[in-house]
Write a protein that holds these residues in place. Structure first.
Motif, PDB file in Angstrom:
ATOM      1  N   GLU A   1      43.223  53.219  39.183  1.00 43.08           N
ATOM      2  CA  GLU A   1      43.640  52.062  39.379  1.00 43.08           C
ATOM      3  C   GLU A   1      44.795  52.081  40.505  1.00 43.08           C
ATOM      4  OE1 GLU A   1      45.047  50.660  34.780  1.00 43.08           O
ATOM      5  OE2 GLU A   1      45.669  52.546  35.182  1.00 43.08           O
ATOM      6  N   ARG A   2      44.848  53.175  41.122  1.00 40.66           N
ATOM      7  CA  ARG A   2      46.018  53.205  41.863  1.00 40.66           C
ATOM      8  C   ARG A   2      45.571  52.271  43.163  1.00 40.66           C
ATOM      9  NH1 ARG A   2      47.475  59.698  41.656  1.00 40.66           N
ATOM     10  NH2 ARG A   2      48.369  59.422  39.671  1.00 40.66           N
ATOM     11  N   ILE A   3      46.727  51.578  43.641  1.00 41.02           N
ATOM     12  CA  ILE A   3      46.790  50.822  44.966  1.00 41.02           C
ATOM     13  C   ILE A   3      46.525  51.533  46.238  1.00 41.02           C
ATOM     14  CG2 ILE A   3      47.842  48.944  46.087  1.00 41.02           C
ATOM     15  CD1 ILE A   3      49.017  48.216  43.078  1.00 41.02           C
TER      16      ILE A   3
ATOM     17  N   ILE B   1      46.189  41.563  43.035  1.00 40.89           N
ATOM     18  CA  ILE B   1      45.523  42.570  42.930  1.00 40.89           C
ATOM     19  C   ILE B   1      43.851  42.330  43.361  1.00 40.89           C
ATOM     20  CG2 ILE B   1      44.348  44.831  41.786  1.00 40.89           C
ATOM     21  CD1 ILE B   1      47.481  44.976  42.583  1.00 40.89           C
ATOM     22  N   ILE B   2      43.016  43.214  44.473  1.00 47.12           N
ATOM     23  CA  ILE B   2      41.851  42.958  44.709  1.00 47.12           C
ATOM     24  C   ILE B   2      41.121  44.093  44.687  1.00 47.12           C
ATOM     25  CG2 ILE B   2      42.275  40.887  45.968  1.00 47.12           C
ATOM     26  CD1 ILE B   2      42.451  42.491  48.542  1.00 47.12           C
ATOM     27  N   GLY B   3      39.847  43.886  44.712  1.00 49.54           N
ATOM     28  CA  GLY B   3      38.821  45.303  44.502  1.00 49.54           C
ATOM     29  C   GLY B   3      37.731  45.197  43.928  1.00 49.54           C
ATOM     30  N   GLU B   4      37.312  44.125  43.392  1.00 44.21           N
ATOM     31  CA  GLU B   4      35.959  43.889  42.673  1.00 44.21           C
ATOM     32  C   GLU B   4      35.044  44.368  43.586  1.00 44.21           C
ATOM     33  OE1 GLU B   4      33.639  40.868  40.039  1.00 44.21           O
ATOM     34  OE2 GLU B   4      35.364  39.899  41.186  1.00 44.21           O
ATOM     35  N   ASN B   5      34.305  45.364  43.177  1.00 43.22           N
ATOM     36  CA  ASN B   5      32.879  45.873  43.843  1.00 43.22           C
ATOM     37  C   ASN B   5      33.321  46.718  44.996  1.00 43.22           C
ATOM     38  OD1 ASN B   5      31.043  44.694  41.858  1.00 43.22           O
ATOM     39  ND2 ASN B   5      31.113  42.709  42.856  1.00 43.22           N
TER      40      ASN B   5
ATOM     41  N   ALA C   1      42.423  46.007  35.159  1.00 42.94           N
ATOM     42  CA  ALA C   1      43.144  44.840  34.858  1.00 42.94           C
ATOM     43  C   ALA C   1      44.278  44.282  35.623  1.00 42.94           C
ATOM     44  CB  ALA C   1      43.720  45.269  33.312  1.00 42.94           C
ATOM     45  N   PRO C   2      44.093  43.342  36.542  1.00 45.01           N
ATOM     46  CA  PRO C   2      44.834  42.956  37.736  1.00 45.01           C
ATOM     47  C   PRO C   2      46.378  42.621  37.238  1.00 45.01           C
ATOM     48  CG  PRO C   2      43.273  41.305  37.278  1.00 45.01           C
ATOM     49  CD  PRO C   2      42.822  42.646  36.541  1.00 45.01           C
ATOM     50  N   GLN C   3      46.550  41.808  35.997  1.00 42.48           N
ATOM     51  CA  GLN C   3      47.882  41.546  35.787  1.00 42.48           C
ATOM     52  C   GLN C   3      48.875  42.633  35.492  1.00 42.48           C
ATOM     53  OE1 GLN C   3      48.072  38.579  32.618  1.00 42.48           O
ATOM     54  NE2 GLN C   3      46.907  37.039  33.613  1.00 42.48           N
ATOM     55  N   LEU C   4      48.446  43.724  34.845  1.00 44.35           N
ATOM     56  CA  LEU C   4      49.081  44.905  34.607  1.00 44.35           C
ATOM     57  C   LEU C   4      49.948  45.478  36.028  1.00 44.35           C
ATOM     58  CD1 LEU C   4      50.131  47.187  32.673  1.00 44.35           C
ATOM     59  CD2 LEU C   4      48.187  48.486  33.263  1.00 44.35           C
TER      60      LEU C   4
END
Length: 589
Positions: A544-546, A482-486, A463-466
């Motif tokens: 979830e970590r960036i 936040i990015i990272g889809e697929n 969930a990017p907004q979080l």
């Protein structure tokens, strides 16, 4: 009197507050120009008569493309009194969207604020079938809106206006608002008088203001969020001052010294960053006291603080927070935040500082407010958007999507029954597209936009907004996405807080260069910002970590096309702008 149509507010105001000398105020040639209620009422009726004389028929659409100013309100009520439907359009709209909206709505009259907007609009109106009449508020090469008023004053049609008022039913359309959205063709949201009245009636006890108060308006009236709040102001009677622009908010707040204003989290974050940047410049005991007060604020609770905490807060208020309040005019009793999720830590700090923020939630399609925090006992919970407003029902779909039913839900999308059927089911529930939950059975909490949640290549949902809200708690971060889809992991596009970075570099003796481009490539800057990211990562699940970041040199703006007029990020635009850097980042693993 009972208010069942929006224009009933005129009589309500007259009955309750009489001829108030300053009902509205706006800047003209650098000076505040006050508008009495009598002038507002007289001009609204004259405009209505003028429009009728010029051929406006019941149900005809009238567009307004303007910055916030008292004239906006006069046109709004004048159009209602003439039986028309107002179509508000953002001044920053693209030419293609303007062309679509004017053609789709078959607009017959347009009111504009400036020569720039006139030049932009006339290239479009030549192509429309209705060939609308165009008027401007400022002195331009176009016809002046005063000509419509002069026509109405010379030939008043009060009998027709009274007939329209008698015959207008609450379920008749009052306005069509085309949602700008982040992608796709604008959709015309049809809101009735009943939709709007039900919503502002449920909010009238919210603001701690009355006829002796001043409020400042700077969020676009073209959006239903600010417009409904102005209707609430008309119900309660404070003097409404319109800021010149988003760039002049600070100056206007200091001039007006408002008791209340509405805002969005992005602006609250900017105010906080500016204040803490000043605090970081302090030295010795003053520096320690400043950040002691901030840490104290982070622990604030609306109720249940200990006597020891309250004593420390009293000291912090006198020594530190009093200066914060002075920076916002010294009179602020409340700020209402909407449009995006507000970081709970910020809310706590501002409450502790004596400037409470009431966070709410809604959509254009729901007129707009669904839930809001209030000052009522038990009416406030940090990290939530408060309790659901009067007469509105909320339930959750199996996937957590928030569904809404009530008198505030739109009539539908203009000329698009197919799109209406996609969002309002057969049982009348509006599907918001937001994911949420109910805290303690009473407080609505939004977790993300359904369509913005993405899945990594490992099959985990993010969930990017979080994550974005957590990133913005760092003073080094101005904006983030936040990015990272697929992809194998999440990464972040970050616009740093350059003002704070420069101050940090000066304190640390780090030479970061002069330009933003130089700053974002500096190894010390990259290292420090990633340290802030790692601090946030410690709060997150492993998936979830960036893992990586990309620093960007330019702030996202509405003018640049990266933000919607209500300051939400346009994810597809930002992804496209940074396509090369993103491909390189993930290509490197």
């Amino acid at each position: 009197m009972a208010i069942t149509r929006v224009f009933d507010l005129i009589q309500h105001y007259r009955d309750k507050f009489g001829d108030k000398p300053v009902a509205f105020s706006g800047k003209e040639s650098g000076k505040w120009r006050d508008w009495s209620f009598s002038e507002f009422e007289r001009l609204a009726y004259a405009l209505a008569s003028g429009l009728i004389r010029l051929g406006l028929r019941r149900g005809d659409r009238v567009a307004i493309v303007s910055n916030n100013r008292p004239e906006w309100n006069i046109v709004d009520f004048g159009v209602q009194l003439a039986g028309g439907i107002l179509v508000p359009i953002y001044p920053t709209i693209s030419e293609n969207d303007l062309r679509f909206i004017l053609a789709d709505s078959e607009t017959r009259f347009i009111f504009l604020s400036s020569q720039v907007l006139y030049d932009k609009t006339t290239t479009v109106t030549k192509e429309t079938l209705t060939k609308p009449l165009v008027y401007t508020f400022d002195k331009t090469t176009a016809l002046s809106w005063r000509e419509v008023i002069a026509e109405g004053e010379a030939n008043p049609d009060n009998a027709e206006i009274e007939k329209i008022k008698r015959e207008t039913k609450p379920d008749e359309i009052c306005t069509i608002l085309y949602t700008s959205g982040t992608t796709g063709t604008p959709k015309g949201v049809m809101l009735t008088h009943g939709n709007l009245v039900s919503n502002f009636s449920g909010l009238c006890d919210l603001p701690p203001v009355d006829e002796t108060s001043k409020v400042l308006s700077f969020l676009p009236l073209n959006h239903i969020y600010e417009r409904i709040i102005v209707y609430v102001y008309l119900f309660r009677g404070p003097s409404v001052y319109y800021a010149e622009s988003l760039e002049t908010i600070g100056d206007n707040i200091r001039e007006v010294k408002p008791h209340m204003f509405t805002c969005v989290p992005h602006l609250i974050q900017k105010v906080y960053n500016r204040i803490t940047s000043k605090g970081a410049e302090l030295t010795g005991v003053k520096h320690k006291l400043f950040f002691w007060a901030v840490r104290l604020g982070e622990q604030f609770e609306v109720t249940g603080n200990s006597w020891w905490y309250n004593l420390k807060l009293k000291i912090a208020s006198k020594l530190i927070f009093s200066k914060w309040r002075e920076a916002l005019g010294g009179n602020v009793r409340a700020m209402v935040s909407g449009g995006a999720a507000l970081e709970p830590r910020l809310a706590r700090i501002f409450w502790a500082a004596g400037m409470p923020i009431l966070e709410g939630y809604g959509l254009t399609e729901t007129s707009p407010v669904i839930a809001v925090n209030t000052f009522e006992p038990g009416g406030m919970r940090f990290g939530t958007v408060g309790k659901v407003v009067k007469d509105v029902q909320v339930k959750f779909a199996e996937d957590g999507e928030i569904l809404v039913k009530g008198p505030n839900v739109m009539q539908g999308y203009y000329k698009r029954p197919d799109l209406t059927a996609e969002v309002i089911d057969k049982d009348g529930w509006f599907h918001t597209g937001d994911i949420g939950t109910m805290v303690d059975g009473s407080y609505l909490k939004i977790t993300d936009r359904k369509k913005e949640i993405f899945k990594t290549s490992g099959g985990k949902y993010i969930a990017p907004q979080l994550l974005e809200n957590l990133l913005k708690t760092s003073r080094f971060v101005e904006q983030s996405m936040i990015i990272g889809e697929n992809q194998k992991y999440a990464a972040a596009l970050i616009v740093p807080s350059f003002a704070f970075l420069k101050e940090w570099a000066k304190r640390k003796g780090v030479n970061v260069g002069e330009t933003n481009e130089q700053i974002i490539t500096n190894p010390e800057v990259l290292k420090r910002i990633f340290e802030a990211v790692e601090k946030i990562n410690a709060q997150l699940a492993q998936y979830e970590r960036i893992k990586r970041i990309i620093l960007l040199p330019k702030e996202w703006t509405t003018a640049g096309g990266e933000l919607t007029p209500k300051l939400s990020i346009k994810r597809k635009i930002i992804l496209e702008q940074n396509k090369g850097a993103i491909e390189k980042l993930y290509g490197e693993g």
